[in-house]
Design a protein around this motif. Structure first.
Motif, mmCIF file in Angstrom:
data_model
loop_
_atom_site.group_PDB
_atom_site.id
_atom_site.type_symbol
_atom_site.label_atom_id
_atom_site.label_comp_id
_atom_site.label_asym_id
_atom_site.label_seq_id
_atom_site.Cartn_x
_atom_site.Cartn_y
_atom_site.Cartn_z
ATOM 1 N N GLY A 1 0.801 -1.219 0.000
ATOM 2 C CA GLY A 1 0.000 0.000 0.000
ATOM 3 C C GLY A 1 0.834 1.269 0.000
ATOM 4 N N LYS A 2 2.151 1.151 -0.240
ATOM 5 C CA LYS A 2 3.051 2.305 -0.204
ATOM 6 C C LYS A 2 3.526 2.634 -1.620
ATOM 7 C CE LYS A 2 2.994 2.268 4.335
ATOM 8 N NZ LYS A 2 2.306 3.339 5.108
ATOM 9 N N TYR A 3 3.124 3.790 -2.132
ATOM 10 C CA TYR A 3 3.512 4.164 -3.497
ATOM 11 C C TYR A 3 4.678 5.154 -3.536
ATOM 12 C CZ TYR A 3 0.360 8.025 -2.259
ATOM 13 O OH TYR A 3 -0.262 9.064 -1.616
ATOM 14 N N LYS A 4 4.835 5.980 -2.533
ATOM 15 C CA LYS A 4 5.859 7.014 -2.577
ATOM 16 C C LYS A 4 7.278 6.431 -2.650
ATOM 17 C CE LYS A 4 7.045 11.484 -0.515
ATOM 18 N NZ LYS A 4 6.629 12.503 0.477
ATOM 19 N N PRO A 5 7.624 5.396 -1.855
ATOM 20 C CA PRO A 5 8.967 4.807 -2.005
ATOM 21 C C PRO A 5 9.202 4.235 -3.395
ATOM 22 C CG PRO A 5 7.958 4.113 0.063
ATOM 23 C CD PRO A 5 6.892 4.791 -0.730
ATOM 24 N N LEU A 6 8.154 3.692 -4.023
ATOM 25 C CA LEU A 6 8.294 3.151 -5.378
ATOM 26 C C LEU A 6 8.566 4.270 -6.374
ATOM 27 C CD1 LEU A 6 5.387 0.524 -5.301
ATOM 28 C CD2 LEU A 6 7.849 0.078 -5.102
ATOM 29 N N HIS A 7 7.893 5.401 -6.199
ATOM 30 C CA HIS A 7 8.127 6.545 -7.097
ATOM 31 C C HIS A 7 9.547 7.091 -6.940
ATOM 32 C CE1 HIS A 7 3.515 7.482 -7.280
ATOM 33 N NE2 HIS A 7 3.853 6.360 -7.886
ATOM 34 N N LEU A 8 10.000 7.227 -5.699
ATOM 35 C CA LEU A 8 11.353 7.723 -5.470
ATOM 36 C C LEU A 8 12.391 6.788 -6.071
ATOM 37 C CD1 LEU A 8 11.031 8.947 -1.759
ATOM 38 C CD2 LEU A 8 11.431 10.384 -3.764
ATOM 39 N N THR A 9 12.231 5.496 -5.817
ATOM 40 C CA THR A 9 13.174 4.515 -6.361
ATOM 41 C C THR A 9 13.114 4.495 -7.881
ATOM 42 O OG1 THR A 9 12.834 3.177 -4.367
ATOM 43 C CG2 THR A 9 13.938 2.123 -6.228
ATOM 44 N N GLY A 10 11.908 4.618 -8.435
ATOM 45 C CA GLY A 10 11.753 4.606 -9.884
ATOM 46 C C GLY A 10 12.508 5.740 -10.545
ATOM 47 N N PHE A 11 12.366 6.953 -10.016
ATOM 48 C CA PHE A 11 13.065 8.084 -10.624
ATOM 49 C C PHE A 11 14.567 8.034 -10.354
ATOM 50 C CE2 PHE A 11 8.825 10.017 -11.061
ATOM 51 C CZ PHE A 11 8.939 10.491 -12.360
ATOM 52 N N ILE A 12 14.975 7.458 -9.229
ATOM 53 C CA ILE A 12 16.415 7.275 -8.989
ATOM 54 C C ILE A 12 17.000 6.341 -10.042
ATOM 55 C CG2 ILE A 12 18.090 6.197 -7.433
ATOM 56 C CD1 ILE A 12 16.419 7.261 -5.095
ATOM 57 N N LEU A 13 16.308 5.227 -10.310
ATOM 58 C CA LEU A 13 16.809 4.283 -11.307
ATOM 59 C C LEU A 13 16.770 4.882 -12.714
ATOM 60 C CD1 LEU A 13 15.293 0.890 -10.067
ATOM 61 C CD2 LEU A 13 17.677 1.649 -9.952
ATOM 62 N N CYS A 14 15.718 5.659 -13.023
ATOM 63 C CA CYS A 14 15.664 6.325 -14.330
ATOM 64 C C CYS A 14 16.836 7.292 -14.493
ATOM 65 C CB CYS A 14 14.341 7.078 -14.489
ATOM 66 S SG CYS A 14 12.918 6.035 -14.875
ATOM 67 N N THR A 15 17.099 8.065 -13.448
ATOM 68 C CA THR A 15 18.204 9.019 -13.515
ATOM 69 C C THR A 15 19.539 8.296 -13.644
ATOM 70 O OG1 THR A 15 16.927 10.520 -12.104
ATOM 71 C CG2 THR A 15 19.262 10.988 -12.358
ATOM 72 N N LEU A 16 19.714 7.222 -12.865
ATOM 73 C CA LEU A 16 20.947 6.436 -12.947
ATOM 74 C C LEU A 16 21.100 5.817 -14.334
ATOM 75 C CD1 LEU A 16 23.428 5.048 -11.731
ATOM 76 C CD2 LEU A 16 21.895 3.244 -10.868
ATOM 77 N N GLY A 17 20.009 5.246 -14.861
ATOM 78 C CA GLY A 17 20.073 4.627 -16.184
ATOM 79 C C GLY A 17 20.445 5.623 -17.265
ATOM 80 N N LEU A 18 19.855 6.811 -17.202
ATOM 81 C CA LEU A 18 20.184 7.848 -18.192
ATOM 82 C C LEU A 18 21.624 8.309 -18.042
ATOM 83 C CD1 LEU A 18 16.839 9.821 -17.905
ATOM 84 C CD2 LEU A 18 17.637 8.610 -19.940
ATOM 85 N N GLY A 19 22.094 8.390 -16.805
ATOM 86 C CA GLY A 19 23.485 8.755 -16.594
ATOM 87 C C GLY A 19 24.429 7.728 -17.199
ATOM 88 N N LEU A 20 24.085 6.462 -17.059
ATOM 89 C CA LEU A 20 24.918 5.413 -17.641
ATOM 90 C C LEU A 20 24.896 5.451 -19.168
ATOM 91 C CD1 LEU A 20 24.001 2.491 -15.214
ATOM 92 C CD2 LEU A 20 26.173 3.730 -15.324
ATOM 93 N N LEU A 21 23.756 5.881 -19.747
ATOM 94 C CA LEU A 21 23.682 5.973 -21.210
ATOM 95 C C LEU A 21 24.646 7.009 -21.778
ATOM 96 C CD1 LEU A 21 19.824 5.668 -21.900
ATOM 97 C CD2 LEU A 21 21.578 3.899 -22.084
ATOM 98 N N THR A 22 25.052 7.975 -20.950
ATOM 99 C CA THR A 22 26.027 8.961 -21.438
ATOM 100 C C THR A 22 27.395 8.320 -21.685
ATOM 101 O OG1 THR A 22 26.761 9.621 -19.210
ATOM 102 C CG2 THR A 22 24.860 10.780 -20.140
ATOM 103 N N LEU A 23 27.614 7.121 -21.159
ATOM 104 C CA LEU A 23 28.897 6.434 -21.332
ATOM 105 C C LEU A 23 28.968 5.634 -22.626
ATOM 106 C CD1 LEU A 23 29.312 5.032 -17.686
ATOM 107 C CD2 LEU A 23 30.161 7.208 -18.613
#
Length: 539
Positions: free
Chosen positions: A346-368
């Motif tokens: 029933g907790k959505y906020k931790p999923l949203h935070l983790t989701g955007f962290i992983l999106c940001t990390l993934g995009l950062g890795l794509l710069t390599l």
């Protein structure tokens, strides 16, 4: 009176419930597949049917997405007035009609008409797939079932280009004709098995009087104008972004959109299609922004990562599609698992935070990424980005609805679905502008003037194949420009993902309701309730 589904009824859902889920999976798969097939098939189609102008190609490519996007909020109000099942079957019928017209087209006008009708049907389907799920299960469980049906849609997006590539070699018309038996099956399933109910108005006149005709007309007209400007500006045809043919429809669209919202809150609008209560709290406002932001990122990656494979790695379009499969392979099961986690916790906020962290990390890795990045690395980079998106796809809508009453389910789904589709437009428009500007800054590196000219003016992301006459020096120069241009794109996407991450902190952590209170739903689930209370309900 709304029916309530106690928690213990979840374990006893009958065959009608599962037939509804099956039909939603099936039609969601087909509608999403149809949105991805044309990129592969359109070159062959334009060779075989008559076209009347240079802009026909643009309209043949984009009219489906335009029609799909603008109809969703008005349709959500129609669903409140006429129930869910009839609009759903009408949308499937329109989708089938458009498929038949497009498949039988012998000129571009007929094809565009078919794709427009198809798009209207698809917009209704994508809206009501999620809306019916919301009517079937309590808010606490919606993430799980949304994960299931949206995963089927994702499968359609994955296999669409592959199916199109196979069928176009035989007869491209079957890309559209194959929709007809599937649509017929879904209509039969909805008609005879999925008995959705609603409180009926006394007369058709009373029903039609509730429709927000003025507001819906303003919305559709203004959004069509805005999206036409975006399509013209991003078409790489004769219209530059500074052209009045691009600026005027965008300005008119924005002004019309503002006028629409002013009318919706005025006393003249008795039953708004987009009620102001949707924006009455910060959690719903943030949720609507998050779906728009996440949709931009999804399209951004889906459109430009294949350009990396073709422009930098110099593989064929088919191979670039295969190389993009890891993204989808990780996205689909991860979205289903995320939905189950949301239902459990029933907790959505931790999923949203983790989701955007992983999106940001993934995009950062794509710069390599460069021309000699090992396969295992870019597969891992895709997986990280996909899992970030998977944490967002089934969880944003329940978060929006946690802050709203059940009476706003249809309007919230309509706006959510619209913003998702609207985000897809911007997910191509924004990076295309950045790509073209950065390419223009770097193209001086290409010493061969003919090659430089052939890739300038926005042609670089359409002409990514290696020409046999290029020397090794020219090839290295082109690859270098592609690599650095795409790196700039990923940096810009990191900023957009970061904005989404910061926005999550403005959400409230609200409880997800565990009972289902709705005037809609399956007949068997409402039967006892309607007999006890004497509610006049009609299929």
């Amino acid at each position: 009176m709304p029916s309530t589904e106690p928690t213990d009824q979840r374990k006893t859902r009958g065959w009608r419930f599962w037939m509804a889920i099956l039909s939603l999976n099936l039609i969601g798969f087909v509608a999403t597949l149809e949105g991805t097939v044309l990129g592969t098939a359109l070159p062959r189609i334009t060779q075989e049917i008559r076209t009347s102008g240079s802009m026909d190609y643009v309209w043949m490519a984009d009219t489906f997405a335009l029609a799909q996007t603008v109809v969703q909020p008005p349709l959500s109000q129609i669903c409140n007035i006429f129930g869910r099942r009839t609009p759903m079957m009408a949308s499937v019928a329109l989708f089938a009609l458009g498929s038949g017209i497009a498949g039988g087209a012998n000129n571009s006008t007929m094809f565009i008409a078919g794709r427009t009708i198809q798009g209207i049907g698809s917009g209704g389907i994508l809206l009501m797939v999620e809306l019916i799920v919301c009517d079937l299960v309590p808010l606490r469980e919606r993430g799980k079932y949304l994960g299931i049906v949206l995963s089927s849609s994702a499968v359609g997006a994955v296999v669409g280009p592959v199916i199109a590539g196979a069928l176009v070699e035989a007869d491209w018309r079957w890309i559209f004709y194959l929709n007809l038996p599937i649509c017929a099956l879904v209509i039969l399933m909805m008609r005879f098995s999925v008995r959705l109910r609603h409180q009926n108005n006394a007369t058709w006149k009373a029903s039609l009087a509730r429709v927000d005709w003025i507001g819906s007309s303003l919305f559709i007209a203004s959004l069509c104008s805005l999206l036409v400007g975006l399509i013209f500006g991003g078409s790489d045809e004769k219209f530059a972004w500074s052209s009045w043919r691009v600026i005027l429809p965008i300005v008119l669209g924005i002004v019309g959109w503002i006028a629409f919202h002013i009318y919706e809150v005025s006393g003249s609008c008795k039953e708004p299609s987009v009620p102001s209560i949707l924006f009455s709290n910060r959690t719903s406002i943030v949720g609507f922004f998050l779906v728009f932001d996440a949709s931009i990122l999804m399209q951004w990656v889906a459109f430009f990562l294949p350009i990396y494979f073709q422009g930098v790695r110099k593989v064929s379009p088919l191979k670039s599609g295969i190389n993009f499969l890891p993204f989808q392979v990780f996205l689909i099961p991860a979205a289903s698992i995320t939905g189950a986690i949301l239902s459990k916790t029933g907790k959505y906020k931790p999923l949203h935070l983790t989701g955007f962290i992983l999106c940001t990390l993934g995009l950062g890795l794509l710069t390599l990424l460069n021309d000699d990045t090992p396969t295992v690395q870019w597969v891992v980079f895709e997986a990280i980005e996909a899992m970030g998106q998977a944490l967002l796809i089934p969880t944003i809508l329940p978060a929006i609805q946690a802050s709203l009453s059940e009476s706003e389910v249809a309007s919230s789904v309509g706006l959510y679905s619209f913003l998702r589709s609207f985000g897809w437009f911007w997910g191509i428009t924004i990076p295309s502008i950045i790509f073209n500007n950065r390419w223009g800054q770097l193209e001086g590196r290409i010493s061969n003037l003919d090659v430089r000219a052939s890739l300038s003016g926005g042609q670089a992301y359409h002409s990514t194949g290696t020409h046999p006459s290029w020397s090794s020096t020219t090839l290295a120069e082109v690859v270098s420009v592609y690599t650095d241009t795409l790196r700039t794109l990923w940096y810009a996407a990191i900023a957009i993902a970061g904005i989404g991450f910061l926005a999550v902190f403005c959400e409230k952590s609200l409880a997800l309701r565990e009972t289902l209170e709705t005037e809609y739903g399956l007949e068997q689930e409402k039967q006892v309730n309607t007999e006890e209370h004497g509610v006049n309900v009609k299929n």
